[in-house]
Write a protein that holds these residues in place. Sequence first.
Motif, short mmCIF file in Angstrom:
data_model
loop_
_atom_site.label_atom_id
_atom_site.label_comp_id
_atom_site.label_asym_id
_atom_site.label_seq_id
_atom_site.Cartn_x
_atom_site.Cartn_y
_atom_site.Cartn_z
N UNK A 155 0.84 -1.21 0.00
CA UNK A 155 0.00 0.00 0.00
C UNK A 155 0.87 1.25 0.00
N UNK A 156 0.51 2.20 -0.92
CA UNK A 156 1.21 3.49 -0.99
C UNK A 156 0.26 4.58 -0.52
N UNK A 157 0.39 5.04 0.72
CA UNK A 157 -0.55 6.02 1.25
C UNK A 157 -0.47 7.36 0.52
N UNK A 158 0.67 7.61 -0.15
CA UNK A 158 0.82 8.86 -0.90
C UNK A 158 -0.21 8.97 -2.02
N UNK A 159 -0.44 7.81 -2.64
CA UNK A 159 -1.31 7.82 -3.84
C UNK A 159 -2.59 7.02 -3.64
#
Length: 620
Positions: A155-159
């Motif tokens: 998981x990439x919380x930025x995107x």
Amino acid sequence: MEALDYHAEERRKAEFDVEEMKIVWAGSRQAYEISDRVARLVASDPVFRKDNRTMLSRKDLFKDTLRKAAHAWKRIIELRLSEEEASKLRFFVDQPVFTDLHWGMFIPAIKGQGNEEQQQKWLPMAYKMQIIGCYAQTELGHGSNVQGLETTATFDPETDEFVIHSPTLTSSKWWPGGLGKVSTHALIYARLITDGQDHGVHGFIVQLRSLDDHLPLPGITVGDIGMKFGSGAYNSMDNGVLRFDHVRILRDQMLMGVSQVTREGKFMQSDVPRQLVYGTMVYVRQKIVADASCALSRAVCIATRYSVVRRQFGSHNGGPETQVIDYKTQQSRLFPLLASAYAFRFVGEWLKWLYTDVTQRLQASDFSTLPEVHACTAGLKSVTTSATADAIEECRKLCGGHGYLSSSGLPELFAVYVPACTYEGDNVVLLLQVARFLMKTVSQLGSGKKPVGTIAYMGRSEHLLQCRCEVERAEDWLKPNVILEAFEARAARMSVTCAKNLNNFANQEEGFAQLATDLAEAAVAHVQLIIVSKFIEKLQQDIPGKGVKRQLEILFNVYALSLLHKHLGDFVASGCITPKQGALANEQLRLLYSQVHFDNPSLLLYMVLLLERLLQSTSF
Ligand SMILES: CCCCC/C=C\C/C=C\C/C=C\C/C=C\C/C=C/C(=O)SCCNC(=O)CCNC(=O)[C@H](O)C(C)(C)COP(=O)(O)OP(=O)(O)OC[C@H]1O[C@@H](n2cnc3c(N)ncnc32)[C@H](O)[C@@H]1OP(=O)(O)O
Ligand SMILES: Cc1cc2nc3c(=O)[nH]c(=O)nc-3n(C[C@H](O)[C@H](O)[C@H](O)COP(=O)(O)OP(=O)(O)OC[C@H]3O[C@@H](n4cnc5c(N)ncnc54)[C@H](O)[C@@H]3O)c2cc1C
């Protein structure tokens, strides 16, 4: 007498109502009528011809398969077939094809593991076949060990995205049907990672190919894994290989019915067992049991027709030679397979009910029967597919040289069927799952927790470990309660013995590994007891039609007593029957074979009515 005249004669000699028997086989009058109607539809449509399958190159076979799948879909739409009729049509097309996985795994997985929004988003497109899905779980390095899968979903919380990646060669997805050429999407099982923490394997919907030009999307490497066992056979299916190079998908493409990841990247495990992620496999395993009875019935149909028509030796004064079906060795090899087809049919009907029941319970957050459903679906899938694969080979041998001809239908049937012992779970691995369930049950016997359902007999294990079967004459083996008690005693004693031996190991895991073979055998005994008990329950139902129930009673006794004869060592070692009683069982079996013979061709030939149009390649 011509073969077909003979068949007509045999049908006329039937001592039971063949029309009613067809309905017993189909499960209901409605099911029979749908099967018969769709079978005639397929058999009368030249596009669905199968007699050329083994002569085509892989490329032409695949094109032929796509043509059939497209034609099937067109006919389903044109004729407005129901879901049941459409499923029957796909079944009767009888060629492994990508739609098996789209309808049989991709859609059920979204229904079983997706949340409401995801079902609303993806299912309409899938039902209209605007997207084609496959079930991509197995990897080059791991199939049985699902928790060993290596594909990652980080998981990439930025995107607010997941990054799907194949970190190693062995993480390449390998085997998924429909993946190699056709699927636009896949249900990918991957390790969920949030904030550096590994949360195990979860499902993700990933688009693989463009909906415009069908080319692989960026970061996707995909293709076919090549020729498989035999010509024709499963080569109509595009089993594929798939690798990801940091492919980004939206967060809502993780199936969130079982667990979730919040916008902040927090992993939320719903208060449901993590094993619900395995739910699609459980669904297919229960379907495979019913499928085993179909495949087995086809092989037995062919072998019986051959055995009724073939004559060899025994001519007196220039008269006709003996029908090979009259030889005791032919009967002792063939009739238990006929009986097994019915046994698997009936236990498959029950398993469908059990699966439906657990699905309803899950909706009410009742997980109480989940362990039993896992054990039953795993065990019955294992036992019925192993028996069916062996039976198809036996039917080939029962047909002499002709059984080895493609035109007999048996080589193709064998080549298409045998992977059922591997896919949806290797049969030994699944037996060990059953064994785990049995050992857990035995360990809880003293706790006051009463075993219920298919394991209820374990609650009577003290009695069963002491019981002696009341058999003094061969005909005593015709009593269902006598047979049931023998099978219960055998299964209970094998499980209790394993549990006792496990206690000799300080480390349970080490004990389980050392005793794995005994545990697998105890699992088989438990599963065979389930099959026997469900056959008995079927016979306790109201079964209309002249002589139909009588025939089924004969088949039940053939099934149970041939198993008892085959596993006599287990039964005698468990102390529940003596060698003499074992001999009486065998004597009774011989008597039963002579009874089955006079009706056997009719029993089988009505199945031919349903299937011969489908075995167009059967030429004798
Ligand atoms: C072409 C003709 C088709 C005929 C069929 C007709 C129609 C079907 C429709 C469509 C299908 C179409 C075609 C089908 C043909 C080909 C497609 C093939 C597809 C595939 O092969 S998909 C991949 C299949 N792969 C597997 O089956 C993998 C097998 N391995 C496993 O399931 C698991 O790894 C494992 C062996 C169960 C171990 O899992 P793990 O998480 O390590 O658990 P354990 O530590 O062993 O146990 C922990 C605990 O969990 C319980 N458990 C495990 N599994 C389940 C489950 N499924 N449900 C419930 N509970 C489960 C286990 O019992 C333990 O419980 P304890 O109480 O003992 O702790
Ligand atoms: C025709 C076909 C279609 C398939 N379609 C799909 C699909 O659509 N999607 C998908 O995801 N997968 C699919 N598969 C893959 C299939 O699910 C796996 O092959 C299957 O689960 C077996 O796993 P494996 O290949 O890793 O065998 P392995 O587990 O490597 O088995 C090899 C041997 O090791 C033994 N073994 C393994 N573990 C143990 C243990 N713990 N104890 C004792 N013995 C053990 C087994 O009994 C077996 O004898 C398909 C496979 C085939 C053949």
